[in-house]
Write a protein that holds these residues in place. Structure first.
Motif, PDB file in Angstrom:
ATOM      1  N   UNK A  19      57.547  73.581 -27.449  1.00  0.00           N
ATOM      2  CA  UNK A  19      57.693  73.117 -26.064  1.00  0.00           C
ATOM      3  C   UNK A  19      56.452  72.365 -25.591  1.00  0.00           C
ATOM      4  N   UNK A  20      55.284  72.849 -25.999  1.00  0.00           N
ATOM      5  CA  UNK A  20      54.038  72.176 -25.611  1.00  0.00           C
ATOM      6  C   UNK A  20      53.946  70.788 -26.237  1.00  0.00           C
ATOM      7  N   UNK A  21      54.294  70.670 -27.517  1.00  0.00           N
ATOM      8  CA  UNK A  21      54.244  69.374 -28.203  1.00  0.00           C
ATOM      9  C   UNK A  21      55.239  68.408 -27.568  1.00  0.00           C
ATOM     10  N   UNK A  22      56.446  68.887 -27.269  1.00  0.00           N
ATOM     11  CA  UNK A  22      57.449  68.020 -26.664  1.00  0.00           C
ATOM     12  C   UNK A  22      57.001  67.526 -25.292  1.00  0.00           C
ATOM     13  N   UNK A  23      56.445  68.419 -24.489  1.00  0.00           N
ATOM     14  CA  UNK A  23      55.977  68.018 -23.154  1.00  0.00           C
ATOM     15  C   UNK A  23      54.852  67.002 -23.251  1.00  0.00           C
ATOM     16  N   UNK A  24      53.951  67.216 -24.203  1.00  0.00           N
ATOM     17  CA  UNK A  24      52.814  66.309 -24.346  1.00  0.00           C
ATOM     18  C   UNK A  24      53.251  64.911 -24.732  1.00  0.00           C
ATOM     19  N   UNK A  25      54.127  64.802 -25.731  1.00  0.00           N
ATOM     20  CA  UNK A  25      54.526  63.474 -26.207  1.00  0.00           C
ATOM     21  C   UNK A  25      55.506  62.798 -25.257  1.00  0.00           C
ATOM     22  N   UNK A  26      56.296  63.569 -24.533  1.00  0.00           N
ATOM     23  CA  UNK A  26      57.208  62.957 -23.576  1.00  0.00           C
ATOM     24  C   UNK A  26      56.444  62.313 -22.424  1.00  0.00           C
ATOM     25  N   UNK A  27      55.200  62.758 -22.212  1.00  0.00           N
ATOM     26  CA  UNK A  27      54.391  62.151 -21.149  1.00  0.00           C
ATOM     27  C   UNK A  27      53.967  60.728 -21.496  1.00  0.00           C
ATOM     28  N   UNK A  28      54.092  60.341 -22.779  1.00  0.00           N
ATOM     29  CA  UNK A  28      53.722  58.989 -23.190  1.00  0.00           C
ATOM     30  C   UNK A  28      54.868  57.990 -23.039  1.00  0.00           C
ATOM     31  N   UNK A  29      56.075  58.486 -22.723  1.00  0.00           N
ATOM     32  CA  UNK A  29      57.245  57.605 -22.593  1.00  0.00           C
ATOM     33  C   UNK A  29      57.137  56.818 -21.280  1.00  0.00           C
ATOM     34  N   UNK A  30      57.463  55.499 -21.285  1.00  0.00           N
ATOM     35  CA  UNK A  30      57.859  54.690 -22.447  1.00  0.00           C
ATOM     36  C   UNK A  30      56.673  54.394 -23.377  1.00  0.00           C
ATOM     37  N   UNK A  31      56.926  54.489 -24.663  1.00  0.00           N
ATOM     38  CA  UNK A  31      55.862  54.355 -25.652  1.00  0.00           C
ATOM     39  C   UNK A  31      55.249  52.962 -25.669  1.00  0.00           C
ATOM     40  N   UNK A  32      55.994  51.973 -25.212  1.00  0.00           N
ATOM     41  CA  UNK A  32      55.445  50.614 -25.196  1.00  0.00           C
ATOM     42  C   UNK A  32      54.301  50.474 -24.197  1.00  0.00           C
ATOM     43  N   UNK A  33      54.238  51.397 -23.234  1.00  0.00           N
ATOM     44  CA  UNK A  33      53.155  51.352 -22.234  1.00  0.00           C
ATOM     45  C   UNK A  33      51.984  52.255 -22.597  1.00  0.00           C
ATOM     46  N   UNK A  34      52.089  52.987 -23.711  1.00  0.00           N
ATOM     47  CA  UNK A  34      51.004  53.880 -24.118  1.00  0.00           C
ATOM     48  C   UNK A  34      49.821  53.064 -24.615  1.00  0.00           C
ATOM     49  N   UNK A  35      48.644  53.708 -24.656  1.00  0.00           N
ATOM     50  CA  UNK A  35      47.454  53.000 -25.134  1.00  0.00           C
ATOM     51  C   UNK A  35      47.568  52.727 -26.626  1.00  0.00           C
ATOM     52  N   UNK A  36      46.673  51.877 -27.110  1.00  0.00           N
ATOM     53  CA  UNK A  36      46.749  51.438 -28.508  1.00  0.00           C
ATOM     54  C   UNK A  36      46.622  52.592 -29.483  1.00  0.00           C
ATOM     55  N   UNK A  37      45.780  53.571 -29.184  1.00  0.00           N
ATOM     56  CA  UNK A  37      45.580  54.686 -30.116  1.00  0.00           C
ATOM     57  C   UNK A  37      46.856  55.491 -30.277  1.00  0.00           C
ATOM     58  N   UNK A  38      47.533  55.764 -29.162  1.00  0.00           N
ATOM     59  CA  UNK A  38      48.763  56.543 -29.229  1.00  0.00           C
ATOM     60  C   UNK A  38      49.878  55.757 -29.911  1.00  0.00           C
ATOM     61  N   UNK A  39      50.046  54.512 -29.514  1.00  0.00           N
ATOM     62  CA  UNK A  39      51.125  53.703 -30.097  1.00  0.00           C
ATOM     63  C   UNK A  39      50.917  53.476 -31.581  1.00  0.00           C
ATOM     64  N   UNK A  40      49.673  53.235 -32.005  1.00  0.00           N
ATOM     65  CA  UNK A  40      49.404  53.049 -33.435  1.00  0.00           C
ATOM     66  C   UNK A  40      49.664  54.327 -34.223  1.00  0.00           C
ATOM     67  N   UNK A  41      49.293  55.480 -33.635  1.00  0.00           N
ATOM     68  CA  UNK A  41      49.532  56.750 -34.314  1.00  0.00           C
ATOM     69  C   UNK A  41      51.028  57.013 -34.468  1.00  0.00           C
ATOM     70  N   UNK A  42      51.806  56.736 -33.440  1.00  0.00           N
ATOM     71  CA  UNK A  42      53.253  56.959 -33.510  1.00  0.00           C
ATOM     72  C   UNK A  42      53.898  55.967 -34.473  1.00  0.00           C
ATOM     73  N   UNK A  43      53.403  54.733 -34.502  1.00  0.00           N
ATOM     74  CA  UNK A  43      53.926  53.755 -35.466  1.00  0.00           C
ATOM     75  C   UNK A  43      53.707  54.222 -36.898  1.00  0.00           C
TER      76      UNK A  43
END
Length: 264
Positions: free
Chosen positions: A109-133
């Motif tokens: 639940x903690x991991x899901x809440x944390x990553x859902x805060x980055x949605x939409x992923x296209x607006x996330x910072x470069x570090x987060x978007x590169x890691x998810x890519x």
């Protein structure tokens, strides 16, 4: 004060020196990591972990130095400080391990809440978007809980299925707002979202951390046992030879075994 067995002393010196070396390497790694991350936007969230690494590396190093001084100079206070300090550290690691096991079911639940805060992923910072890519490319998945929709109006190439893909793919539903670098032809993307893989990844990382904590606790336990044995040996009084008074010794009651004149 009793004498300490030489092999007991050497075993303690070797194990304490090993802990000091490992602590020094960990301290250097912590300083390097802190320097590399000091400009990161989320450094505030990492400070707690960095402070914990400083404590886990610096405190054992100082205690090992005190313990080595105590065994070399036979100082009981230094050995007591070493033993008490490491016992407290072992109890702390044990408590943290038990607490992590208790909170492990809530980690998803903690991991899901944390990553859902980055949605939409296209607006996330470069570090987060590169890691998810990179994660999408490695695990052949796309997006988080809602797949490609989590990327907003444009998803990256890491969501595209390739000829070597082993994960199930689906045809991306077309809409006027969904584009891929201006392409209008049908697009096949990964059907599975990355959230289950992210949760499993964090669970494996947590298990590794628990294993490391258990290994560190066992490594700390050995010199503590040796230190206690050394303290017990130092507290023992050496038996001295009892001198018994004999009147015959004062009367000069000696027997000459061989006359010196007979030997010449």
């Amino acid at each position: 004060m009793g004498r300490v067995n030489v092999w007991l002393k050497r075993s303690y010196v070797i194990t304490s020196s090993l802990i000091a070396i490992i602590s020094t390497l960990l301290l250097g790694l912590t300083v390097f990591s802190h320097g590399a991350l000091h400009k990161d936007e989320e450094i505030e969230e990492m400070l707690t972990g960095l402070h914990g690494m400083y404590a886990v590396s610096l405190i054992p190093l100082l205690l090992s130095i005190i313990g080595l001084y105590g065994v070399c100079k036979q100082k009981k206070w230094a050995l007591i400080v070493f033993a008490v300090g490491f016992i407290v550290g072992i109890l702390f690691l044990t408590f943290c391990g038990i607490q992590a096991l208790v909170e492990l079911p809530e980690m998803a639940e903690h991991v899901e809440t944390k990553f859902q805060s980055y949605v939409p992923l296209s607006d996330a910072n470069d570090r987060i978007s590169n890691a998810i890519n990179e994660f999408q490319t490695q695990y052949q998945c796309c997006g988080l809980g809602q797949g490609y929709r989590d990327w907003g109006q444009q998803f990256p190439n890491s969501c595209l299925c390739t000829e070597e893909s082993t994960s199930p793919c689906e045809l991306a539903p077309w809409s006027g707002s969904l584009t891929l670098r201006g392409t209008v032809k049908p697009i096949r993307i990964y059907k599975e979202s990355c959230l289950p893989h992210l949760i499993a990844y964090h669970a494996v990382a947590m298990n590794y951390l628990l294993g490391m904590a258990l290994g560190i606790a066992l490594l700390w336990l050995l010199p503590v046992v040796l230190c206690i044995l050394i303290l017990c040996r130092l507290n023992q009084k050496e038996k001295t030879q009892t001198v018994v008074y004999s009147p015959e010794a004062m009367s000069g009651n000696y027997i000459t075994l061989l006359d010196a004149a007979d030997t010449t």
